[in-house]
Design a protein around this motif. Structure first.
Motif, mmCIF file in Angstrom:
data_model
loop_
_atom_site.group_PDB
_atom_site.id
_atom_site.type_symbol
_atom_site.label_atom_id
_atom_site.label_comp_id
_atom_site.label_asym_id
_atom_site.label_seq_id
_atom_site.Cartn_x
_atom_site.Cartn_y
_atom_site.Cartn_z
ATOM 1 N N GLU A 213 93.103 148.436 -51.986
ATOM 2 C CA GLU A 213 94.574 148.578 -52.417
ATOM 3 C C GLU A 213 95.435 147.949 -51.873
ATOM 4 N N PHE A 214 95.178 147.653 -50.594
ATOM 5 C CA PHE A 214 96.013 146.581 -49.699
ATOM 6 C C PHE A 214 96.242 145.097 -50.314
ATOM 7 N N PHE A 215 94.983 144.824 -50.596
ATOM 8 C CA PHE A 215 94.826 143.382 -51.302
ATOM 9 C C PHE A 215 94.769 143.630 -52.916
ATOM 10 N N PRO A 216 95.663 143.517 -53.604
ATOM 11 C CA PRO A 216 95.717 144.169 -55.041
ATOM 12 C C PRO A 216 95.247 142.650 -55.850
ATOM 13 N N LYS A 217 95.137 141.303 -55.168
ATOM 14 C CA LYS A 217 94.876 140.266 -55.716
ATOM 15 C C LYS A 217 94.339 139.282 -54.903
ATOM 16 N N ASP A 218 93.690 138.119 -55.414
ATOM 17 C CA ASP A 218 93.299 137.178 -54.420
ATOM 18 C C ASP A 218 92.157 137.554 -53.487
ATOM 19 N N ARG A 219 91.367 138.776 -53.972
ATOM 20 C CA ARG A 219 90.242 139.287 -52.964
ATOM 21 C C ARG A 219 89.223 138.110 -52.815
ATOM 22 N N GLU A 220 88.991 137.139 -53.772
ATOM 23 C CA GLU A 220 87.894 136.317 -53.435
ATOM 24 C C GLU A 220 88.275 135.474 -52.510
ATOM 25 N N GLU A 221 89.508 135.202 -52.134
ATOM 26 C CA GLU A 221 90.109 134.251 -51.053
ATOM 27 C C GLU A 221 90.254 134.803 -49.523
ATOM 28 N N LYS A 222 90.091 136.255 -49.689
ATOM 29 C CA LYS A 222 90.215 136.962 -48.151
ATOM 30 C C LYS A 222 89.147 136.826 -47.270
ATOM 31 N N LYS A 223 89.321 136.488 -46.135
ATOM 32 C CA LYS A 223 87.990 136.438 -45.085
ATOM 33 C C LYS A 223 88.133 137.797 -44.317
ATOM 34 N N ILE A 224 86.989 138.750 -44.390
ATOM 35 C CA ILE A 224 86.783 139.835 -43.803
ATOM 36 C C ILE A 224 85.656 140.023 -42.834
ATOM 37 N N MET A 225 86.076 140.791 -41.655
ATOM 38 C CA MET A 225 84.944 141.031 -40.501
ATOM 39 C C MET A 225 84.802 142.259 -40.518
ATOM 40 N N ILE B 283 83.218 145.205 -38.725
ATOM 41 C CA ILE B 283 82.681 145.415 -37.306
ATOM 42 C C ILE B 283 81.999 146.671 -37.495
ATOM 43 N N ALA B 284 80.749 146.642 -36.584
ATOM 44 C CA ALA B 284 79.436 147.565 -36.587
ATOM 45 C C ALA B 284 79.049 147.844 -37.977
ATOM 46 N N ALA B 285 78.677 146.622 -38.367
ATOM 47 C CA ALA B 285 78.259 146.532 -39.922
ATOM 48 C C ALA B 285 76.985 147.276 -40.380
ATOM 49 N N GLY B 286 76.017 147.574 -39.391
ATOM 50 C CA GLY B 286 75.035 148.333 -39.815
ATOM 51 C C GLY B 286 74.101 147.564 -40.778
ATOM 52 N N THR B 287 73.849 148.241 -41.853
ATOM 53 C CA THR B 287 73.048 147.643 -42.734
ATOM 54 C C THR B 287 73.734 146.828 -44.051
ATOM 55 N N GLY B 288 75.002 147.252 -43.934
ATOM 56 C CA GLY B 288 75.957 146.497 -44.906
ATOM 57 C C GLY B 288 76.629 147.485 -45.911
ATOM 58 N N PHE B 289 76.632 148.789 -45.491
ATOM 59 C CA PHE B 289 77.208 149.798 -46.580
ATOM 60 C C PHE B 289 78.654 149.312 -46.839
ATOM 61 N N VAL B 290 79.738 148.888 -45.943
ATOM 62 C CA VAL B 290 80.941 148.799 -46.440
ATOM 63 C C VAL B 290 80.950 147.295 -47.106
ATOM 64 N N ALA B 291 80.205 146.411 -46.776
ATOM 65 C CA ALA B 291 80.108 144.878 -47.406
ATOM 66 C C ALA B 291 79.866 145.231 -48.981
ATOM 67 N N GLU B 292 78.771 146.180 -49.264
ATOM 68 C CA GLU B 292 78.241 146.594 -50.723
ATOM 69 C C GLU B 292 79.457 146.839 -51.439
ATOM 70 N N HIS B 293 80.367 147.805 -50.706
ATOM 71 C CA HIS B 293 81.538 148.166 -51.579
ATOM 72 C C HIS B 293 82.639 147.148 -51.688
ATOM 73 N N LEU B 294 82.537 146.379 -50.743
ATOM 74 C CA LEU B 294 83.809 145.349 -50.813
ATOM 75 C C LEU B 294 83.395 144.282 -51.736
ATOM 76 N N LYS B 295 82.289 143.796 -52.077
ATOM 77 C CA LYS B 295 81.499 143.042 -52.967
ATOM 78 C C LYS B 295 81.997 143.490 -54.262
ATOM 79 N N ALA B 296 81.739 144.896 -54.440
ATOM 80 C CA ALA B 296 81.967 145.344 -55.814
ATOM 81 C C ALA B 296 83.381 145.405 -56.301
ATOM 82 N N LYS B 297 84.150 145.458 -55.008
ATOM 83 C CA LYS B 297 85.603 145.471 -55.462
ATOM 84 C C LYS B 297 86.196 143.903 -55.521
ATOM 85 N N GLY B 298 85.192 142.921 -55.641
ATOM 86 C CA GLY B 298 85.802 141.492 -55.711
ATOM 87 C C GLY B 298 86.115 140.699 -54.516
ATOM 88 N N PHE B 299 85.752 141.136 -53.442
ATOM 89 C CA PHE B 299 85.843 140.331 -52.113
ATOM 90 C C PHE B 299 84.416 139.696 -51.749
#
Length: 234
Positions: A72-84, A86-102
């Motif tokens: 919601e904060f990044f409504p466009k150009d998500r594929e260009e954003k660089k995200i860290m 933190i406390a990534a675990g096995t990647g739960f957050v990343a799975e959802h971020l990738k589904a949203k275009g990051f």
């Protein structure tokens, strides 16, 4: 409600496997646990391949809540954003971020076993095996990320209040810092009680960041509410 207990009424609404998952998770946040003990526990939990099942979507909704807030904060150009993550675990957050275009996501996680599981999923570009604390992360430069997220990394024996300053350091000017955690930890964890939110306010008054949102969300983990903090670096 304590870290290891819920009211009888609430517990009665849970299925047996929810009880088991809650108990497993509570052991990682038990009173007095040290960061190194927590890492050892997470490593064993991940190694037996039970972690992803115990904290699966629908039971642990924090990762989806986090990714939705970031999107919601990044409504466009998500594929260009660089995200860290933190406390990534096995990647739960990343799975959802990738589904949203990051696409460009790095992981910081002190448990090597958890990172091994994340690597198997191919979710991240870079992997850092470090704790977040007041000490500068040695391999990450200032103003590196458009967004830094923490989901599930706040709790007993986990990320200290002092780690907030490091989140700000590695975020670009105008970038987003998103922290999602159990609301109850603000009252029950000594490290955060009467300390975390005052520090957040102090850093805002000091001109380090500005609050975009603070929201309480239901069903962060099973029936337990969470809180979402969103700040931009200034």
């Amino acid at each position: 409600m304590s870290n290891n207990e819920n009211s009888p009424g609430q517990l009665g609404k849970w299925r047996e496997d929810d009880h088991v998952a809650y108990t497993q998770n509570s052991r990682a946040f038990r009173k007095g646990i040290s960061p190194f003990e927590a890492v050892d526990y997470y490593s064993q939990w991940a190694e037996c391949h039970q972690y992803d099942e115990d904290l699966r979507p629908g039971r642990y909704n924090g990762p989806l809540i986090t990714a939705t807030a970031v999107a919601e904060f990044f409504p466009k150009d998500r594929e260009e954003k660089k995200i860290m993550d933190i406390a990534a675990g096995t990647g739960f957050v990343a799975e959802h971020l990738k589904a949203k275009g990051f696409r460009h996501i790095d992981a910081l996680e002190p448990s090597t076993q958890m990172l091994c599981r994340a690597k198997e999923k191919g979710l991240y570009e870079n992997y850092y095996t470090d704790f977040l604390s007041e000490e500068p992360l040695p391999t990450i430069k200032e103003d590196t990320y458009d967004c830094v997220v923490i989901c599930g990394g706040m709790g007993e024996g986990h990320i200290p209040c002092s780690g907030i300053r490091e989140l700000i350091r590695i975020t670009k000017l105008g970038g987003l810092i998103c922290i999602v955690m159990r609301e109850q930890y603000l009252m029950e964890v000594d490290e955060y009680k009467d300390r975390l939110e005052p520090l957040m306010d102090f850093l805002e008054m000091a001109g380090k960041w500005v609050q975009v949102a603070r929201a309480t969300v239901p069903d962060y983990f099973i029936n337990i509410p969470g809180v979402v903090y969103m700040y931009t670096k200034i």
